[in-house]
Design an enzyme around this catalytic site. Structure first.
Site, PDB file in Angstrom:
ATOM      1  N   ASP A  97     -10.477  -4.068  -4.951  1.00 16.20           N
ATOM      2  CA  ASP A  97      -9.820  -3.058  -4.108  1.00 16.20           C
ATOM      3  C   ASP A  97     -10.614  -1.748  -4.192  1.00 16.20           C
ATOM      4  OD1 ASP A  97      -8.111  -1.103  -3.022  1.00 16.20           O
ATOM      5  OD2 ASP A  97      -6.345  -2.298  -3.534  1.00 16.20           O
ATOM      6  N   SER A 150       0.833  -1.208   0.000  1.00 12.56           N
ATOM      7  CA  SER A 150       0.000   0.000   0.000  1.00 12.56           C
ATOM      8  C   SER A 150       0.873   1.266   0.000  1.00 12.56           C
ATOM      9  CB  SER A 150      -0.956  -0.077   1.197  1.00 12.56           C
ATOM     10  OG  SER A 150      -1.935   0.902   1.119  1.00 12.56           O
ATOM     11  N   HIS A 177      -8.267  -4.485  -0.611  1.00 15.28           N
ATOM     12  CA  HIS A 177      -6.964  -3.830  -0.430  1.00 15.28           C
ATOM     13  C   HIS A 177      -6.030  -4.677   0.453  1.00 15.28           C
ATOM     14  CE1 HIS A 177      -4.513  -0.296  -1.036  1.00 15.28           C
ATOM     15  NE2 HIS A 177      -4.246  -0.229   0.263  1.00 15.28           N
TER      16      HIS A 177
HETATM   17  C1  MLT Z   1      -1.431   5.943  -0.038  1.00 15.96           C
HETATM   18  O1  MLT Z   1      -1.758   6.927   0.581  1.00 15.96           O
HETATM   19  O2  MLT Z   1      -0.254   5.622  -0.272  1.00 15.96           O
HETATM   20  C2  MLT Z   1      -2.555   5.115  -0.541  1.00 15.96           C
HETATM   21  O3  MLT Z   1      -3.751   5.827  -0.417  1.00 15.96           O
HETATM   22  C3  MLT Z   1      -2.631   3.818   0.153  1.00 15.96           C
HETATM   23  C4  MLT Z   1      -2.819   3.972   1.619  1.00 15.96           C
HETATM   24  O4  MLT Z   1      -1.822   4.120   2.317  1.00 15.96           O
HETATM   25  O5  MLT Z   1      -3.950   3.936   2.085  1.00 15.96           O
END
Ligand code: MLT
Length: 206
Positions: A156, A106, A187
């Site tokens: 996701d 992520s 996700h």
């Molecule tokens: C981010 O901010 O890198 C993406 O939105 C993924 C997350 O960290 O939720």
């Protein structure tokens, strides 16, 4: 002396030349991905970092304005800081930079993708779990020596599959060898992601 610029991090020496650079998701820390790193490669050294930005007390690797909307100036600055840390950690821990593989989830996958685009000389390979396009570089990097594995969730809610495909296209356009896998998931990381990423990593030739 510790590496400069520094990050809060854990380094676990391994028995092979490979080092996995572990980059957590929003709200994680430097210990989160150590078990995942060991699952992916029982012999690699593990270098696991904590992001320096706090969002409501939750560590991240760069600032965002909203979910999926990034503060690009901060992202660029933090990407270079991370790359500079790795250059200095290489001396400190005697890391073989030709065998450094980023493993990001992520937010951690997003800064790893940003490093591929802005500092293409740093990583030999990357495993990106639930990654987005972090930014569009002004000049296309040369990623012809780099291999990337991307794991995405078809359901996701944050990253539509089309965006994952665009990320793969962006990296392929820069010459990277990209493998992309879709899972029937959201996700969150699944055991199928881990199994297929491990298989890919085991067969990885530099
Ligand atoms: C981010 O901010 O890198 C993406 O939105 C993924 C997350 O960290 O939720």
């Amino acid at each position: 002396m510790r590496p400069q610029p520094d990050f809060i991090h854990e380094f676990v020496p391994g028995s092979s030349q490979r080092t996995l650079l572990l980059l957590h998701g929003t709200g994680g820390n430097e210990r989160d991905l150590l078990p995942l790193g060991r699952q992916l490669d029982p012999n690699a050294s593990l270098l696991s970092l904590r992001g320096k930005v706090l969002e409501n007390g939750r560590p991240r690797f760069f600032r965002r304005l909203a979910e999926g909307v990034f503060d690009i100036e901060d992202l660029k600055k933090r990407t270079h800081e991370l790359a500079d840390f790795l250059v200095s950690a290489k001396q400190h821990y005697r890391i073989n930079m030709k065998q450094i593989v980023a493993v990001g989830y992520s937010n951690g996958a997003n800064i790893a993708a940003s490093m591929l685009l802005l500092r293409p000389e740093i990583l030999a390979a990357a495993i990106l779990f639930r990654a987005m396009i972090p930014l569009t570089p002004e000049t296309s990097p040369d990623l012809s020596a780099v291999r990337v594995w991307i794991g995405a969730g078809t359901m996701d809610p944050i990253i539509p599959p089309a965006q994952t495909k665009q990320l793969a296209d962006l990296l392929r356009g820069a010459g990277a060898d990209v493998t992309i896998r879709f899972f029937e998931s959201g996700h969150d990381l699944t055991s199928n992601d881990v199994d297929l990423a491990r298989e890919w990593l085991t067969g990885l030739q530099y």
